[in-house]
Scaffold this motif. Structure first.
Motif, PDB file in Angstrom:
ATOM      1  N   ASP A 176       3.708  -2.182   0.089  1.00  0.00           N
ATOM      2  CA  ASP A 176       4.086  -3.770   0.814  1.00  0.00           C
ATOM      3  C   ASP A 176       3.062  -4.476   0.895  1.00  0.00           C
ATOM      4  O   ASP A 176       3.741  -5.602   0.689  1.00  0.00           O
ATOM      5  CB  ASP A 176       4.838  -2.893   1.950  1.00  0.00           C
ATOM      6  CG  ASP A 176       6.281  -2.253   1.724  1.00  0.00           C
ATOM      7  OD1 ASP A 176       6.735  -2.250   0.810  1.00  0.00           O
ATOM      8  OD2 ASP A 176       6.738  -1.570   2.889  1.00  0.00           O
ATOM      9  N   GLY A 177       2.002  -4.194   1.530  1.00  0.00           N
ATOM     10  CA  GLY A 177       1.186  -5.374   1.693  1.00  0.00           C
ATOM     11  C   GLY A 177       0.544  -6.152   0.443  1.00  0.00           C
ATOM     12  O   GLY A 177       0.177  -7.127   0.514  1.00  0.00           O
ATOM     13  N   CYS A 178       0.848  -5.514  -0.740  1.00  0.00           N
ATOM     14  CA  CYS A 178       0.502  -6.253  -2.089  1.00  0.00           C
ATOM     15  C   CYS A 178       1.445  -6.888  -2.515  1.00  0.00           C
ATOM     16  O   CYS A 178       1.278  -7.425  -3.725  1.00  0.00           O
ATOM     17  CB  CYS A 178      -0.245  -5.237  -2.837  1.00  0.00           C
ATOM     18  SG  CYS A 178      -2.035  -4.933  -2.374  1.00  0.00           S
ATOM     19  N   GLN A 179       2.649  -6.842  -2.145  1.00  0.00           N
ATOM     20  CA  GLN A 179       3.914  -7.576  -2.631  1.00  0.00           C
ATOM     21  C   GLN A 179       3.816  -9.004  -2.318  1.00  0.00           C
ATOM     22  O   GLN A 179       3.379  -9.438  -1.461  1.00  0.00           O
ATOM     23  CB  GLN A 179       5.175  -7.084  -2.096  1.00  0.00           C
ATOM     24  CG  GLN A 179       5.525  -5.685  -2.131  1.00  0.00           C
ATOM     25  CD  GLN A 179       5.506  -5.210  -3.738  1.00  0.00           C
ATOM     26  OE1 GLN A 179       6.178  -5.865  -4.369  1.00  0.00           O
ATOM     27  NE2 GLN A 179       4.787  -4.041  -3.880  1.00  0.00           N
ATOM     28  N   ARG A 180       4.197  -9.839  -3.412  1.00  0.00           N
ATOM     29  CA  ARG A 180       4.199 -11.372  -3.231  1.00  0.00           C
ATOM     30  C   ARG A 180       5.269 -11.804  -2.274  1.00  0.00           C
ATOM     31  O   ARG A 180       6.179 -10.897  -1.931  1.00  0.00           O
ATOM     32  CB  ARG A 180       4.277 -11.995  -4.808  1.00  0.00           C
ATOM     33  CG  ARG A 180       3.578 -11.528  -5.784  1.00  0.00           C
ATOM     34  CD  ARG A 180       2.549 -12.607  -6.209  1.00  0.00           C
ATOM     35  NE  ARG A 180       2.856 -13.790  -6.046  1.00  0.00           N
ATOM     36  CZ  ARG A 180       2.270 -14.701  -5.888  1.00  0.00           C
ATOM     37  NH1 ARG A 180       0.885 -14.360  -5.432  1.00  0.00           N
ATOM     38  NH2 ARG A 180       2.537 -16.137  -5.478  1.00  0.00           N
ATOM     39  N   THR A 181       5.001 -12.920  -1.760  1.00  0.00           N
ATOM     40  CA  THR A 181       5.902 -13.389  -0.755  1.00  0.00           C
ATOM     41  C   THR A 181       6.969 -14.123  -1.691  1.00  0.00           C
ATOM     42  O   THR A 181       6.876 -14.318  -2.741  1.00  0.00           O
ATOM     43  CB  THR A 181       5.209 -14.529   0.116  1.00  0.00           C
ATOM     44  OG1 THR A 181       4.622 -15.264  -0.710  1.00  0.00           O
ATOM     45  CG2 THR A 181       4.278 -13.928   1.015  1.00  0.00           C
ATOM     46  N   GLU A 182       8.138 -14.476  -0.873  1.00  0.00           N
ATOM     47  CA  GLU A 182       9.043 -14.962  -1.765  1.00  0.00           C
ATOM     48  C   GLU A 182       9.080 -16.426  -2.382  1.00  0.00           C
ATOM     49  O   GLU A 182       9.594 -16.647  -3.649  1.00  0.00           O
ATOM     50  CB  GLU A 182      10.300 -15.222  -0.608  1.00  0.00           C
ATOM     51  CG  GLU A 182      10.821 -13.694   0.079  1.00  0.00           C
ATOM     52  CD  GLU A 182      11.515 -12.970  -1.032  1.00  0.00           C
ATOM     53  OE1 GLU A 182      12.287 -13.675  -1.949  1.00  0.00           O
ATOM     54  OE2 GLU A 182      11.519 -11.663  -1.088  1.00  0.00           O
ATOM     55  N   THR A 183       8.329 -17.167  -1.779  1.00  0.00           N
ATOM     56  CA  THR A 183       8.324 -18.415  -2.482  1.00  0.00           C
ATOM     57  C   THR A 183       6.850 -18.814  -3.099  1.00  0.00           C
ATOM     58  O   THR A 183       5.909 -18.135  -2.843  1.00  0.00           O
ATOM     59  CB  THR A 183       8.322 -19.612  -1.429  1.00  0.00           C
ATOM     60  OG1 THR A 183       7.321 -19.318  -0.343  1.00  0.00           O
ATOM     61  CG2 THR A 183       9.528 -19.594  -0.600  1.00  0.00           C
TER      62      THR A 183
END
Length: 189
Positions: A176-183
């Motif tokens: 989860d910590g390496c997932q890109r943010t939405e924008t």
């Protein structure tokens, strides 16, 4: 005949033991890689958010019509990016060598990559601080120079890819910590 059956059973048992040993070793290695990736991603999560927030601030600064406010926004955004990349480099260094083949090289390359990005954003901050805002022509020229410098820095999409190679890429992409943010705004200055 009994000796032949015993030999076959002993041979089969040896194959099963070797196979299970390899399977256990692979499983243990995968667990170590996953644990290391989780540690990296948990540590980097906040810095990735800071980096993405800085990118948003850069995008907003391009819409700012008042030169002094735009200059301040660029300085703040570049500073935030520089600090985020430096913190990522420090974290990656402190978490130790990843438990993969050539892990020391992966760590070394990644720390160098992140440090280079931190230095590039620090240089952009210094350039933004020198941005001349009194003369419209000088201001426009300075903004173009900033935009040119921003485009020389590799895109953010490469960040996590550069931090992972081979089996690390898969392990890190699942955290989860390496997932890109939405924008993800455009970073043109």
């Amino acid at each position: 005949m009994i000796k032949k059956i015993s030999a076959v059973l002993i041979g089969a048992t040896a194959v099963v033991l070797v196979a299970s040993g390899c399977s256990n070793a692979d499983g243990e290695r995968e667990k170590k890689v996953d644990a290391w990736a989780a540690g990296v991603c948990d540590t980097l999560r906040e810095q990735l958010k800071n980096r993405d927030a800085a990118t948003m601030e850069m995008a907003k600064a391009t819409d700012e019509t008042e030169p002094a406010k735009a200059k301040a926004a660029y300085v703040a955004a570049f500073d935030k990016s520089a600090k985020a990349y430096e913190a990522m480099a420090t974290s990656f260094r402190e978490l130790g060598v990843p438990p993969v083949d050539d892990g020391k090289n992966v760590q070394s390359k990644t720390v160098a990559y992140l440090t280079d990005k931190a230095d590039a954003y620090a240089a952009l901050k210094a350039s933004a601080e020198k941005l001349e805002i009194k003369d419209q022509g000088d201001y426009a020229k300075g903004l173009q120079e900033l935009a040119d410098q921003v485009h020389k820095i590799s895109p953010e999409d490469d960040d996590l890819k550069a931090m992972s190679e081979g089996e690390l890429e898969k392990a890190m992409s699942e955290q989860d910590g390496c997932q890109r943010t939405e924008t993800k705004p455009d970073t043109e200055a």
